[in-house]
Design an enzyme around this catalytic site. Sequence first.
Site, PDB file in Angstrom:
ATOM      1  N   GLY A  17       1.078  -1.143  -0.113  1.00 16.40           N
ATOM      2  CA  GLY A  17       0.192   0.065  -0.069  1.00 16.40           C
ATOM      3  C   GLY A  17       0.626   1.512   0.096  1.00 16.40           C
ATOM      4  N   ALA A  64       5.673  -3.585  14.850  1.00 15.52           N
ATOM      5  CA  ALA A  64       5.945  -2.163  14.856  1.00 15.52           C
ATOM      6  C   ALA A  64       5.704  -1.505  16.564  1.00 15.52           C
ATOM      7  CB  ALA A  64       5.310  -1.142  13.817  1.00 15.52           C
ATOM      8  N   TYR A 158      -9.549   3.020  16.010  1.00 18.20           N
ATOM      9  CA  TYR A 158      -8.196   3.773  14.548  1.00 18.20           C
ATOM     10  C   TYR A 158      -9.540   5.428  14.902  1.00 18.20           C
ATOM     11  CZ  TYR A 158      -6.998   4.093   9.786  1.00 18.20           C
ATOM     12  OH  TYR A 158      -6.148   4.150   8.969  1.00 18.20           O
ATOM     13  N   LYS A 162      -5.387   7.449  15.201  1.00 20.37           N
ATOM     14  CA  LYS A 162      -5.452   8.355  14.435  1.00 20.37           C
ATOM     15  C   LYS A 162      -5.475   9.781  14.744  1.00 20.37           C
ATOM     16  CE  LYS A 162      -4.208   5.837  10.764  1.00 20.37           C
ATOM     17  NZ  LYS A 162      -2.451   5.494  10.704  1.00 20.37           N
ATOM     18  N   ILE A 193      -7.935   6.070   0.169  1.00 22.94           N
ATOM     19  CA  ILE A 193      -7.083   5.187  -1.144  1.00 22.94           C
ATOM     20  C   ILE A 193      -6.669   4.113  -1.392  1.00 22.94           C
ATOM     21  CG2 ILE A 193      -4.471   5.388  -1.631  1.00 22.94           C
ATOM     22  CD1 ILE A 193      -5.440   8.231  -0.867  1.00 22.94           C
ATOM     23  N   THR A 195      -5.425   0.346  -1.933  1.00 23.07           N
ATOM     24  CA  THR A 195      -5.186  -0.435  -0.946  1.00 23.07           C
ATOM     25  C   THR A 195      -5.176  -1.260  -0.323  1.00 23.07           C
ATOM     26  OG1 THR A 195      -4.924   0.563   0.738  1.00 23.07           O
ATOM     27  CG2 THR A 195      -3.675   1.537  -0.124  1.00 23.07           C
ATOM     28  N   LEU A 197      -5.432  -2.832   2.341  1.00 24.48           N
ATOM     29  CA  LEU A 197      -6.391  -1.793   3.508  1.00 24.48           C
ATOM     30  C   LEU A 197      -7.338  -1.916   3.557  1.00 24.48           C
ATOM     31  CD1 LEU A 197      -5.889  -2.008   7.219  1.00 24.48           C
ATOM     32  CD2 LEU A 197      -5.746   0.644   6.856  1.00 24.48           C
TER      33      LEU A 197
HETATM   34  N1  NAD Z   1      -5.452   3.199   2.760  1.00 23.73           N
HETATM   35  C1  NAD Z   1      -6.341   4.264   2.940  1.00 23.73           C
HETATM   36  O1  NAD Z   1      -7.573   4.433   2.761  1.00 23.73           O
HETATM   37  C2  NAD Z   1      -5.697   4.972   4.307  1.00 23.73           C
HETATM   38  C3  NAD Z   1      -6.411   5.909   4.754  1.00 23.73           C
HETATM   39  C4  NAD Z   1      -5.521   7.023   5.773  1.00 23.73           C
HETATM   40  C5  NAD Z   1      -4.539   6.300   6.172  1.00 23.73           C
HETATM   41  N2  NAD Z   1      -4.017   5.318   6.090  1.00 23.73           N
HETATM   42  C6  NAD Z   1      -3.094   4.406   6.823  1.00 23.73           C
HETATM   43  O2  NAD Z   1      -1.998   4.011   5.769  1.00 23.73           O
HETATM   44  C7  NAD Z   1      -1.872   3.034   6.785  1.00 23.73           C
HETATM   45  C8  NAD Z   1      -0.898   2.602   5.429  1.00 23.73           C
HETATM   46  O3  NAD Z   1      -1.936   1.514   4.752  1.00 23.73           O
HETATM   47  P1  NAD Z   1      -2.230   0.889   3.368  1.00 23.73           P
HETATM   48  O4  NAD Z   1      -3.287   0.575   3.164  1.00 23.73           O
HETATM   49  O5  NAD Z   1      -0.806   1.251   2.788  1.00 23.73           O
HETATM   50  O6  NAD Z   1      -2.689  -0.095   4.250  1.00 23.73           O
HETATM   51  P2  NAD Z   1      -1.678  -1.940   4.095  1.00 23.73           P
HETATM   52  O7  NAD Z   1      -2.574  -2.927   4.618  1.00 23.73           O
HETATM   53  O8  NAD Z   1      -1.996  -1.824   1.942  1.00 23.73           O
HETATM   54  O9  NAD Z   1      -0.764  -1.853   4.602  1.00 23.73           O
HETATM   55  C9  NAD Z   1      -0.181  -1.451   5.896  1.00 23.73           C
HETATM   56  C10 NAD Z   1       1.136  -2.448   6.192  1.00 23.73           C
HETATM   57  O10 NAD Z   1       1.587  -2.353   7.220  1.00 23.73           O
HETATM   58  C11 NAD Z   1       1.972  -4.117   7.608  1.00 23.73           C
HETATM   59  N3  NAD Z   1       1.144  -3.954   9.650  1.00 23.73           N
HETATM   60  C12 NAD Z   1       0.791  -4.250   9.786  1.00 23.73           C
HETATM   61  N4  NAD Z   1       0.471  -4.326  11.197  1.00 23.73           N
HETATM   62  C13 NAD Z   1       2.367  -4.192  11.487  1.00 23.73           C
HETATM   63  C14 NAD Z   1       3.059  -4.338  12.250  1.00 23.73           C
HETATM   64  N5  NAD Z   1       3.032  -4.333  13.569  1.00 23.73           N
HETATM   65  N6  NAD Z   1       4.392  -4.310  12.086  1.00 23.73           N
HETATM   66  C15 NAD Z   1       4.807  -3.632  11.247  1.00 23.73           C
HETATM   67  N7  NAD Z   1       4.097  -3.878   9.722  1.00 23.73           N
HETATM   68  C16 NAD Z   1       2.778  -4.426  10.296  1.00 23.73           C
HETATM   69  C17 NAD Z   1       1.282  -4.919   7.059  1.00 23.73           C
HETATM   70  O11 NAD Z   1       2.084  -6.278   6.982  1.00 23.73           O
HETATM   71  C18 NAD Z   1       1.317  -4.109   5.993  1.00 23.73           C
HETATM   72  O12 NAD Z   1       2.563  -4.094   5.077  1.00 23.73           O
HETATM   73  C19 NAD Z   1      -1.745   2.746   7.667  1.00 23.73           C
HETATM   74  O13 NAD Z   1      -1.514   3.451   8.678  1.00 23.73           O
HETATM   75  C20 NAD Z   1      -3.308   3.164   7.538  1.00 23.73           C
HETATM   76  O14 NAD Z   1      -3.964   2.995   8.425  1.00 23.73           O
HETATM   77  C21 NAD Z   1      -4.787   4.077   5.442  1.00 23.73           C
END
Ligand code: NAD
Length: 259
Positions: A17, A64, A158, A162, A193, A195, A197
């Site tokens: 993502g 993390a 969540y 955040k 976005i 991804t 998630l």
């Molecule tokens: N996709 C969206 O719409 C969106 C919107 C706002 C914020 N976010 C935030 O962006 C960030 C990335 O999300 P994304 O959409 O790319 O999700 P994603 O699931 O594609 O990627 C998240 C990554 O984090 C890793 N991960 C999860 N828990 C972990 C841990 N304990 N230690 C290490 N790695 C860990 C997962 O293995 C994965 O590779 C997140 O913090 C999410 O909350 C996403």
Amino acid sequence: MGRVAGKVAIISGGASGLGAAAARVLAREGAAVVLADLDIGGAERVLAEIRGSGGEGMAAHLDAADEASWQDLMAAIRARYGRLNIAVNSAGTNAGRSFPSDTTLADWRMVMSVNLDGVFLGTKHQLALMRDSDPVNGSIINISSVMGLTALPGLGAYNASKGGVRLYSKSVALSCAEARLNVRCNSIHPGFIDTPLLRKAMARFNDPAEAQAIYDALQPVGHLGEPDDIANGVLYLASDESKFVTGAELVIDGGYTAR
Ligand SMILES: NC(=O)c1ccc[n+]([C@@H]2O[C@H](COP(=O)([O-])OP(=O)(O)OC[C@H]3O[C@@H](n4cnc5c(N)ncnc54)[C@H](O)[C@@H]3O)[C@@H](O)[C@H]2O)c1
């Protein structure tokens, strides 16, 4: 010369993502990238792609939410590069929706431990290596969300995690400024976005086309964002072009919070 040439970057959540997209863009612009993720296989695949395009970096296992895991990772970065300039804390998770009186403490803690403890622990240990770098020139970029600015029903943990990332980042920014330490800290607030998630959240609808229409309609611009929309914001905050930007919240959301 790339916009972050010669810098060393760590990206938590770099296997997928937004983290993977940020790693690709930072590597393209000249940074050495450390992809750290629970999913080491995924991090290695993204790294192989980056190396195939001429980029440099390493992949590492990271939980993390676990301080010892951060300590091991930072020791490995210290041994390999001896310095750190850019940290993107993108590892994140969600537990799905639940009414507040039905939300379990286990789910609350699970979300908090990755999304908020993970950012705290990452920032703490990244900052220590940034401070020891010569010269000191650091940028910490914490991935919050529009869900750190506005709420939705059933998303209490969540939203709280955040929102916490947003204010924690501002406090870190002020601490570094007060100490006259050349490390900046900002949060990014992505909207919806496309991804894995988000696809997981969309999967609660039986009909994928209906889910797509509902999520597209939530966006004032009428469609989801792409991971590169966020990666380009990361690049700006990571580069020296943003050298006067600290304690800021960069909203990239197709207008979601403008209403
Ligand atoms: N996709 C969206 O719409 C969106 C919107 C706002 C914020 N976010 C935030 O962006 C960030 C990335 O999300 P994304 O959409 O790319 O999700 P994603 O699931 O594609 O990627 C998240 C990554 O984090 C890793 N991960 C999860 N828990 C972990 C841990 N304990 N230690 C290490 N790695 C860990 C997962 O293995 C994965 O590779 C997140 O913090 C999410 O909350 C996403």
